[in-house]
Design a protein around this motif. Structure first.
Motif, short mmCIF file in Angstrom:
data_model
loop_
_atom_site.label_atom_id
_atom_site.label_comp_id
_atom_site.label_asym_id
_atom_site.label_seq_id
_atom_site.Cartn_x
_atom_site.Cartn_y
_atom_site.Cartn_z
N PHE A 171 -32.03 51.09 41.51
CA PHE A 171 -33.21 50.20 41.55
C PHE A 171 -32.98 49.08 42.13
O PHE A 171 -31.87 48.47 42.79
CB PHE A 171 -33.07 49.91 40.18
N LEU A 172 -34.07 48.27 42.44
CA LEU A 172 -33.76 46.42 42.87
C LEU A 172 -34.25 45.37 41.75
O LEU A 172 -34.68 45.79 40.91
CB LEU A 172 -35.14 46.32 43.75
N LEU A 173 -33.26 44.79 41.44
CA LEU A 173 -33.51 43.30 40.05
C LEU A 173 -33.73 41.65 40.73
O LEU A 173 -32.95 42.54 42.11
CB LEU A 173 -31.92 43.96 39.39
N LYS A 174 -34.04 41.37 40.63
CA LYS A 174 -34.59 39.65 41.09
C LYS A 174 -33.25 39.22 40.13
O LYS A 174 -33.28 39.30 38.69
CB LYS A 174 -35.37 38.95 40.40
N VAL A 175 -32.65 38.44 40.77
CA VAL A 175 -31.38 37.31 40.36
C VAL A 175 -32.33 35.74 40.14
O VAL A 175 -33.08 35.08 40.29
CB VAL A 175 -30.55 37.11 41.93
N LYS A 187 -24.65 47.36 44.23
CA LYS A 187 -23.90 47.81 45.44
C LYS A 187 -24.44 46.50 46.77
O LYS A 187 -23.55 47.53 47.42
CB LYS A 187 -24.85 49.24 45.31
N ALA A 188 -25.54 45.48 46.83
CA ALA A 188 -25.91 45.45 47.46
C ALA A 188 -27.24 44.13 47.30
O ALA A 188 -27.46 44.55 46.79
CB ALA A 188 -26.28 46.30 48.66
N VAL A 189 -26.98 42.87 48.20
CA VAL A 189 -27.38 42.04 48.24
C VAL A 189 -28.59 41.86 48.81
O VAL A 189 -28.22 41.88 50.52
CB VAL A 189 -26.35 40.74 47.99
N VAL A 190 -29.83 41.66 48.86
CA VAL A 190 -30.43 41.39 50.01
C VAL A 190 -31.32 40.40 49.61
O VAL A 190 -31.82 40.14 48.78
CB VAL A 190 -31.82 42.56 50.03
N LEU A 246 -32.24 39.24 46.07
CA LEU A 246 -32.41 40.64 45.34
C LEU A 246 -31.25 41.53 44.65
O LEU A 246 -30.80 41.60 46.59
CB LEU A 246 -33.67 41.61 45.67
N VAL A 247 -30.57 42.50 44.43
CA VAL A 247 -29.46 42.65 43.98
C VAL A 247 -30.42 44.51 44.05
O VAL A 247 -30.39 44.86 42.69
CB VAL A 247 -28.09 42.53 43.09
N LEU A 248 -29.65 45.28 44.76
CA LEU A 248 -29.70 46.65 44.59
C LEU A 248 -28.54 47.18 44.07
O LEU A 248 -27.35 47.31 44.09
CB LEU A 248 -29.32 47.11 46.43
N VAL A 249 -28.90 48.11 42.69
CA VAL A 249 -28.00 48.32 41.95
C VAL A 249 -28.06 50.20 41.38
O VAL A 249 -28.82 51.13 41.61
CB VAL A 249 -27.99 47.37 40.59
#
Lengths: 188, 188
Positions: A103-107, A182-185, A122-125
DNA sequence: TTGACAGGTGAACGAACGTTCACCTATACT
DNA sequence: AGTATAGGTGAACGTTCGTTCACCTGTCAA
């Protein structure tokens, strides 16, 4: 066989969202015979540029089109001659492992600022993943959702912010780890 | 028509890197007639799940498979019921505009640390783009490549680091802006 | 009880598919 | 001069493609 021909095929792929048939390649390249397209494809397959299905259908090597990867910032840009040698990578494959659980979540908030995660990123979780110490997790503590480092301090799970403004949280009763980052965009 | 059927088709797409034919959908779903697949596809097209070519071939709605986008970190994870409503997005389309001019560079050095760009991150840069004040750029100053903020101080171009350790650079003779940073990607 | 309707079956159509074979250049290398 | 070799042409093949039509269920509402 030129890279231009490969480019035309991939442009078709990007436009039509499927690989061209041999007749279409024929028109694309200006050939007058399907067979020319057929031979062209075969040499491309040999070079590993594209692939063939078991049924002979043409498929791209990856689902996503690759982006060229250069060295480091300090190395700068190579000359056009070297550029051909440069590696390529697809962002999608690089970042996403289990698509259904991703999923993508906005920080929001600056609690992970010092970890280079800023408001608006955006963080990819990935959901349902066991967190290891040091992982950044999305957790629900006392009915509040936060993003923190997952740490263990003498056996006790502790949630630590990457910002001295916020004190570490030692969950009292309930702690739900919903996902692991898992990642930050970040897009400018 | 269930979402499970759509899932099967997309799983096929991910595996074979192309959309299935009607006969293949028939086998995939356990139908005994191609026509059942044909009708199924048509209702899916009506719902906008997939698309058809001008030649009747089945193509996905996007080249890349979408990832679900939830709200903010603070909002946390919705219940499975709400989850269906959640928006989706493809990372590739989101990040990459002009694929031919787009490159990935690995970050070395901590000069942009305070901007949330850390050593080891990947920056997605676009070549041949005019930088605006405030953009992060990849520049060659006096035979050295760096990543800095592109600023103008009373008309004079200045390269500023996002780290007080490094002083601003006012290029003496030569300054080449090679690319503008469009996104940052960090993988854990 | 009737009728509409969504979903599946089965057979058939022409068109387009991937593939093969034989032939035709050019250019380059003995 | 001779001959590989890479690249293009043209026609032909059996197969599979997308599509259509007619028919057969169920289920649910009128």
């Amino acid at each position: 066989m030129s890279t231009k021909q490969y480019g035309k095929i991939m442009a078709f792929y990007e436009q039509h969202r499927r690989m061209p048939t041999y007749s279409e390649i024929m028109r694309l390249m200006g050939f007058k015979s399907k067979n020319s397209a057929y031979k062209l494809v075969n040499t491309m397959v040999e070079k590993g540029l594209i692939q063939k299905d078991t049924s002979g259908k043409i498929v791209p090597r990856q689902l996503t089109l690759p982006v060229r990867v250069l060295g480091t910032v300090e190395a700068g840009f190579p000359s056009p001659a070297e550029e051909e040698l440069s590696d390529t990578m697809t962002l999608d494959e690089y970042l996403i492992e289990k698509r259904e659980a991703t999923f993508l979540l906005k920080v929001s908030g600056d609690s992970m600022f010092d970890a280079g995660i800023m408001p608006g990123d955006l963080v990819l979780v990935e959901r349902g993943k066991d967190p290891k110490a040091g992982d950044i997790v999305i957790a629900e503590v006392d009915h509040e959702w936060t993003m923190k480092y997952f740490q263990k301090v003498n056996g006790q799970v502790t949630l630590v912010a990457a910002n001295k403004k916020y004190p570490p949280i030692v969950p009292k009763d309930e702690l739900k780890i919903a996902a692991v980052v898992k990642a930050v965009v970040r897009k400018y």
